[in-house]
Write a protein that holds these residues in place. Structure first.
Motif, PDB file in Angstrom:
ATOM      1  N   LEU A  97       2.481   8.877  -6.454  1.00  6.50           N
ATOM      2  CA  LEU A  97       2.887  10.256  -6.217  1.00  6.50           C
ATOM      3  C   LEU A  97       4.384  10.489  -6.392  1.00  6.50           C
ATOM      4  CD1 LEU A  97       0.690  11.140  -3.099  1.00  6.50           C
ATOM      5  CD2 LEU A  97       0.176  11.391  -5.537  1.00  6.50           C
ATOM      6  N   SER A  98       5.101   9.498  -6.889  1.00  9.38           N
ATOM      7  CA  SER A  98       6.542   9.668  -7.081  1.00  9.38           C
ATOM      8  C   SER A  98       6.881  10.184  -8.480  1.00  9.38           C
ATOM      9  CB  SER A  98       7.273   8.344  -6.837  1.00  9.38           C
ATOM     10  OG  SER A  98       6.985   7.418  -7.877  1.00  9.38           O
ATOM     11  N   TYR A  99       5.891  10.272  -9.355  1.00 10.97           N
ATOM     12  CA  TYR A  99       6.133  10.742 -10.710  1.00 10.97           C
ATOM     13  C   TYR A  99       6.114  12.268 -10.778  1.00 10.97           C
ATOM     14  CZ  TYR A  99       5.782   6.006 -12.471  1.00 10.97           C
ATOM     15  OH  TYR A  99       6.016   4.675 -12.723  1.00 10.97           O
ATOM     16  N   ASP A 100       6.816  12.812 -11.746  1.00 11.51           N
ATOM     17  CA  ASP A 100       6.858  14.264 -11.922  1.00 11.51           C
ATOM     18  C   ASP A 100       5.463  14.792 -12.211  1.00 11.51           C
ATOM     19  OD1 ASP A 100       9.585  14.224 -11.581  1.00 11.51           O
ATOM     20  OD2 ASP A 100      10.027  14.100 -13.725  1.00 11.51           O
ATOM     21  N   THR A 101       5.141  15.913 -11.573  1.00 18.63           N
ATOM     22  CA  THR A 101       3.830  16.519 -11.770  1.00 18.63           C
ATOM     23  C   THR A 101       3.971  17.833 -12.541  1.00 18.63           C
ATOM     24  OG1 THR A 101       4.009  17.646  -9.632  1.00 18.63           O
ATOM     25  CG2 THR A 101       2.902  15.510  -9.658  1.00 18.63           C
ATOM     26  N   VAL A 102       3.004  18.081 -13.403  1.00 16.51           N
ATOM     27  CA  VAL A 102       2.970  19.321 -14.177  1.00 16.51           C
ATOM     28  C   VAL A 102       1.531  19.822 -14.205  1.00 16.51           C
ATOM     29  CG1 VAL A 102       4.932  18.706 -15.641  1.00 16.51           C
ATOM     30  CG2 VAL A 102       2.621  18.072 -16.355  1.00 16.51           C
ATOM     31  N   ALA A 103       1.366  21.118 -14.420  1.00 15.34           N
ATOM     32  CA  ALA A 103       0.024  21.667 -14.576  1.00 15.34           C
ATOM     33  C   ALA A 103      -0.665  20.948 -15.727  1.00 15.34           C
ATOM     34  CB  ALA A 103       0.096  23.162 -14.858  1.00 15.34           C
ATOM     35  N   GLY A 119       0.808  -1.216   0.000  1.00 19.13           N
ATOM     36  CA  GLY A 119       0.000   0.000   0.000  1.00 19.13           C
ATOM     37  C   GLY A 119       0.835   1.256   0.000  1.00 19.13           C
ATOM     38  N   ALA A 120       1.879   1.295   0.836  1.00 16.62           N
ATOM     39  CA  ALA A 120       2.753   2.468   0.877  1.00 16.62           C
ATOM     40  C   ALA A 120       3.526   2.630  -0.428  1.00 16.62           C
ATOM     41  CB  ALA A 120       3.714   2.359   2.056  1.00 16.62           C
ATOM     42  N   SER A 121       4.022   1.526  -0.968  1.00 19.55           N
ATOM     43  CA  SER A 121       4.830   1.606  -2.193  1.00 19.55           C
ATOM     44  C   SER A 121       3.991   2.024  -3.392  1.00 19.55           C
ATOM     45  CB  SER A 121       5.496   0.249  -2.474  1.00 19.55           C
ATOM     46  OG  SER A 121       6.455  -0.053  -1.490  1.00 19.55           O
ATOM     47  N   PHE A 122       2.751   1.564  -3.468  1.00 19.06           N
ATOM     48  CA  PHE A 122       1.905   1.908  -4.603  1.00 19.06           C
ATOM     49  C   PHE A 122       1.552   3.395  -4.624  1.00 19.06           C
ATOM     50  CE2 PHE A 122       0.098  -2.664  -4.768  1.00 19.06           C
ATOM     51  CZ  PHE A 122       1.221  -3.084  -5.446  1.00 19.06           C
ATOM     52  N   ILE A 123       1.724   4.084  -3.504  1.00 19.59           N
ATOM     53  CA  ILE A 123       1.445   5.527  -3.462  1.00 19.59           C
ATOM     54  C   ILE A 123       2.729   6.347  -3.454  1.00 19.59           C
ATOM     55  CG2 ILE A 123       0.355   7.390  -2.152  1.00 19.59           C
ATOM     56  CD1 ILE A 123      -1.618   5.498  -3.430  1.00 19.59           C
ATOM     57  N   ILE A 124       3.721   5.998  -2.626  1.00 17.83           N
ATOM     58  CA  ILE A 124       4.911   6.841  -2.474  1.00 17.83           C
ATOM     59  C   ILE A 124       6.211   6.095  -2.755  1.00 17.83           C
ATOM     60  CG2 ILE A 124       3.788   8.391  -0.826  1.00 17.83           C
ATOM     61  CD1 ILE A 124       5.175   6.838   1.423  1.00 17.83           C
ATOM     62  N   GLY A 125       6.151   4.861  -3.244  1.00 14.04           N
ATOM     63  CA  GLY A 125       7.365   4.095  -3.515  1.00 14.04           C
ATOM     64  C   GLY A 125       8.271   4.791  -4.520  1.00 14.04           C
ATOM     65  N   ASP A 126       9.602   4.710  -4.302  1.00 13.35           N
ATOM     66  CA  ASP A 126      10.550   5.394  -5.191  1.00 13.35           C
ATOM     67  C   ASP A 126      11.026   4.524  -6.348  1.00 13.35           C
ATOM     68  OD1 ASP A 126      12.226   3.578  -3.937  1.00 13.35           O
ATOM     69  OD2 ASP A 126      13.356   5.092  -2.812  1.00 13.35           O
ATOM     70  N   GLY A 127      10.566   3.274  -6.425  1.00 12.16           N
ATOM     71  CA  GLY A 127      10.953   2.413  -7.527  1.00 12.16           C
ATOM     72  C   GLY A 127      12.297   1.740  -7.365  1.00 12.16           C
ATOM     73  N   VAL A 128      12.992   1.971  -6.257  1.00 15.94           N
ATOM     74  CA  VAL A 128      14.296   1.353  -5.995  1.00 15.94           C
ATOM     75  C   VAL A 128      14.077   0.130  -5.121  1.00 15.94           C
ATOM     76  CG1 VAL A 128      16.593   1.660  -5.034  1.00 15.94           C
ATOM     77  CG2 VAL A 128      15.443   3.585  -6.145  1.00 15.94           C
ATOM     78  N   GLY A 129      14.121  -1.050  -5.721  1.00 16.09           N
ATOM     79  CA  GLY A 129      13.883  -2.279  -4.993  1.00 16.09           C
ATOM     80  C   GLY A 129      12.448  -2.447  -4.563  1.00 16.09           C
ATOM     81  N   LYS A 130      11.577  -1.584  -5.034  1.00 15.16           N
ATOM     82  CA  LYS A 130      10.152  -1.630  -4.701  1.00 15.16           C
ATOM     83  C   LYS A 130       9.375  -0.984  -5.841  1.00 15.16           C
ATOM     84  CE  LYS A 130      10.757   0.960  -0.990  1.00 15.16           C
ATOM     85  NZ  LYS A 130      12.124   1.519  -1.171  1.00 15.16           N
TER      86      LYS A 130
END
Length: 419
Positions: A260-266, A244-255
């Motif tokens: 919400l870890s992707y770049d956001t733009v208007a 659950g935590a990784s699917f929202i804020i995981g950094d993709g390193v070993g997880k």
């Protein structure tokens, strides 16, 4: 009657019981929501007259909190019903002889450590997914189904996203960023060459999620204990919290890489590989003052293309949902949040389903992205590598027997807007 059929029968009984519970909770939720609306209208009327009453506001907040509890109970029951429908309660078809033999041998291994040719039985039952050096034994189908069922019940993102099972360590997918260009022509007009589609390859690398539950040998010797359900219950909490935590804020390193870890733009500057956002206009907690909250939610819904709105839903935590419950539309003065209309269905905001995930941030400060909206089936892919493995360890922590359980999985995200 086979074990699988008994499991299925128990699952159907549980489903009927859950459906009855859902109906009772739903009726209470509707009544409480009607009370909430009446008390909220009184609070608003007093505020407009300059007669704001702290006691009345606290009363509204208490009822709102009660609605949150009832909705949480209903969501849990609905999740259980949905998980059973997926097939986690077992298969109606009798197990093949090889898999039945493997299940019996695995049960003996789990209880007393006797392997009894279990490695060869994995091959016969077509359960082997990788090489011997990886260690452990692949769990039987019923046990893996039980684990999947529990995960499907408690993991919010897993319940709303697309889930795919693979047998190799990597899954690759081509995504079309832009279709072929065409045009209208007359019967005798020339057909000039057009641009070709732009394809991007997405690679999903399996990563490993593990849990290490323990049991006493006395428990394992008890033949009445349902081993597959015990393991599912034990590992599901660890798996679900980490997933659950990784699917929202995981950094993709070993997880997995989280939402919400992707770049956001208007949203007006949206580009491939980024997430568009719509601002609420308030660098603080969202409120219904001057309908700014309702306007922000409406803008968010209509910021994505119609094709993605059709199966779209909201994702937020319960605090945010409780705040939005007070919002009303500007013209009709109708509440944006509405309770479920029948058992098995979620609450809605602006007519779209709402999923609760406590890993989403609070809507209390500027710069946060507390609400996601989009078609998660098209936007977030969870790739599970088939073959949950168990390594039995009776030595490390005597008198307990540990069961080192691994479950490879990975994910990727695309095309979801949020703010």
């Amino acid at each position: 009657m086979t074990i699988a059929m008994k499991s299925r029968a128990r699952g159907l009984v549980a489903a009927r019981a859950d459906a009855g519970s859902a109906t009772a909770i739903l009726n209470e939720l509707r009544q409480t929501f009607e009370t909430f609306k009446a008390e909220r209208e009184k609070e608003i009327a007093d505020l407009k007259k300059g007669l704001g009453d702290v006691v009345q506001s606290e009363k509204v907040d208490r009822i709102n909190a009660e609605i949150t509890k009832l909705q949480e109970q209903l969501d849990q029951v609905n999740s259980s019903i949905a998980a059973l429908k997926v097939g986690g309660a077992g298969d109606d078809k009798p197990l093949a002889a090889e898999r039945r033999e493997h299940a019996r041998a695995f049960n003996q291994f789990f209880r007393n450590g006797a392997e009894n040719g279990l490695r060869d039985l994995e091959v016969k039952a077509a359960l082997r997914t990788d090489s011997d050096p990886d260690g452990g034994f692949v769990v039987p189908d019923q046990m893996e189904a039980a684990i999947d069922r529990v995960l499907g019940t408690v993991s919010a993102m897993r319940a709303i996203s697309r889930v795919m099972s693979i047998s190799s360590g990597t899954y690759k997918k081509l995504v079309n960023q832009g279709g072929a260009v065409g045009g209208w022509v007359g019967e005798r007009q020339a057909r000039p060459a057009t641009a070709t589609p732009t394809l991007v390859e997405l690679a999903f690398q399996a990563m490993e999620l593990y849990a290490n539950p323990a049991a006493t040998q006395t428990l394992l010797d008890d033949s009445r204990v349902n081993i597959e359900q015990w393991l599912a219950d034990e590992v599901s909490i660890t798996f679900a919290e980490m997933e659950g935590a990784s699917f929202i804020i995981g950094d993709g390193v070993g997880k997995p890489r989280g939402l919400l870890s992707y770049d956001t733009v208007a949203d007006t500057s949206y580009a491939w590989g980024k997430l568009g956002y719509v601002v609420s206009g308030v660098a603080a907690a969202m409120t219904d003052s001057s309908h700014n909250g309702a306007d922000a939610l409406t803008d968010l819904v209509y910021s994505i293309k119609q094709g993605y709105r059709q199966n779209a839903r909201f994702l937020m935590n319960r605090k945010t949902q409780a705040a939005i419950r007070k919002f009303k539309s500007k013209t009709e003065e109708l509440y944006l949040w509405q309770p479920s209309i029948q058992a098995g269905q979620p609450a809605t905001i602006l007519g779209y389903p709402v999923t609760d995930d406590d890993n989403m941030p609070d809507a209390t400060a500027g710069g946060n992205f507390p609400i996601a909206f989009g078609d998660f089936q098209r936007g977030y892919l969870i790739v599970d590598r088939m073959g949950v493995r168990v390594l039995r360890d009776p030595f490390t922590n005597k008198p307990y027997v540990h069961f080192y359980t691994t479950c490879p999985s990975s994910d990727n995200l695309r095309l979801i807007r949020h703010f």
